[in-house]
Design an enzyme around this catalytic site. Structure first.
Site, mmCIF file in Angstrom:
data_model
loop_
_atom_site.group_PDB
_atom_site.id
_atom_site.type_symbol
_atom_site.label_atom_id
_atom_site.label_comp_id
_atom_site.label_asym_id
_atom_site.label_seq_id
_atom_site.Cartn_x
_atom_site.Cartn_y
_atom_site.Cartn_z
ATOM 1 N N TYR A 196 43.197 79.658 87.291
ATOM 2 C CA TYR A 196 43.795 81.227 86.101
ATOM 3 C C TYR A 196 44.492 82.127 86.715
ATOM 4 O O TYR A 196 45.461 82.489 85.102
ATOM 5 C CB TYR A 196 42.446 81.220 85.070
ATOM 6 C CG TYR A 196 42.660 81.752 84.194
ATOM 7 C CD1 TYR A 196 43.035 81.157 82.535
ATOM 8 C CD2 TYR A 196 42.557 83.274 83.491
ATOM 9 C CE1 TYR A 196 42.851 81.169 81.716
ATOM 10 C CE2 TYR A 196 42.448 83.558 82.062
ATOM 11 C CZ TYR A 196 43.234 82.894 81.587
ATOM 12 O OH TYR A 196 43.473 83.247 80.237
ATOM 13 N N SER A 233 47.812 87.620 79.840
ATOM 14 C CA SER A 233 46.511 87.361 79.939
ATOM 15 C C SER A 233 46.146 88.526 80.701
ATOM 16 O O SER A 233 46.556 88.853 81.843
ATOM 17 C CB SER A 233 45.288 86.754 80.807
ATOM 18 O OG SER A 233 44.123 87.354 80.913
#
Length: 276
Positions: A178, A165
């Site tokens: 995250y 990501s």
């Protein structure tokens, strides 16, 4: 239809019952791959079956339930795949979970949910796949070529593609855990790209999506999309979010036989939103 460059290849795509994972499954199948569509829970079986039914290789592809956030799920997924097909050519570590909260409000339960799936699941699944990747060529791998005699053949490499990501490097607020888990997988990719290719006959690369219009994003509502407006306006290529198939194309490219010299790449598919 794209050239069938992945014909007969067995690809595991984790978290492929929806979103980017489903798009990756369709992309690889469009190139001829047999796809194992992984999903985590029994109640998602129908959704996963719909993805399989949509594949160009639906007649040979399957869906397999395995919760990769557990310590046993990754091995279960590999064992069932090998039982059905005998080997694995491509692993796409796509399954992931995000929880967005101010750092002071993030909990140990949030930590366990994200770390167990996003990081430990990738670690355990990749370990489990390694023995089943294509074996390196040996001196006995030869063919007879008219006018040339015995010629050594080259067998295809395996492919490991980690979906990371832009959060791993762009470090957005509210994503302490995250971003940390995706940063871990980013580091896994670089270490494995140096350690694994010669021993396991594979390449290891990563794709980092930016904001992507998945079912989850679409269901977030007008307020969320209003909050996303400044992000989209900052994206150089266009004033929008990515489409799942655009991320999937990047994965398909890395799985191609002709991508055999691409290793250790962190391919950021964000329309230029983040440029490292």
């Amino acid at each position: 239809m794209p050239d069938q460059t992945l014909h007969g290849k067995v690809a595991i795509v984790t978290g492929a019952n929806t979103g980017i994972g489903a798009a990756i499954a369709r992309e690889l199948a469009s190139r001829g791959a047999i796809v194992v569509v992984n999903y985590p829970f029994p109640q998602l079986a129908d959704q996963a079956k719909q993805v399989v039914d949509s594949l160009a290789t639906a007649s040979t592809s399957v869906c397999i339930e395995a919760d990769l956030s557990t310590t046993t799920g990754p091995q279960k997924l590999v064992d069932e795949t090998v039982r059905l097909y005998g080997w694995v050519d491509i692993l796409v570590n796509n399954a992931g979970l995000a929880i967005n909260k101010p750092f002071a409000e993030q909990t140990l339960d949030d930590w366990d949910k994200l770390v167990n799936l996003n990081a430990r699941g990738v670690f355990l699944l990749t370990q489990a796949v390694l023995p089943h990747l294509p074996q390196p060529p040996s001196p006995k791998d030869t063919i007879e070529v008219p006018g040339e005699g015995e010629v050594k053949t080259e067998r295809d490499y395996g492919r490991i593609v980690n979906i990371v990501s832009i959060s791993a490097r762009a470090a957005p607020p509210l994503q302490t855990i995250y971003a940390g888990t995706k940063g871990m997988v980013d580091s896994f990719t670089r270490v494995w790209a140096k350690e694994l290719p010669r021993k396991y006959n594979c390449t290891v690369n990563a794709v980092s999506p930016g904001p992507t219009m998945t079912e989850g994003f679409a269901a977030a509502g007008e307020e969320f999309m209003t909050a996303m407006r400044p992000v989209m306006e900052q994206t150089p290529v266009g004033d929008r979010m990515a489409r799942p198939e655009e991320i999937a194309f990047a994965v398909g490219f890395l799985c191609e036989p002709r991508a055999s010299w691409i290793n250790g790449l962190h391919l950021v598919a964000s329309g230029g939103l983040f440029i490292d």
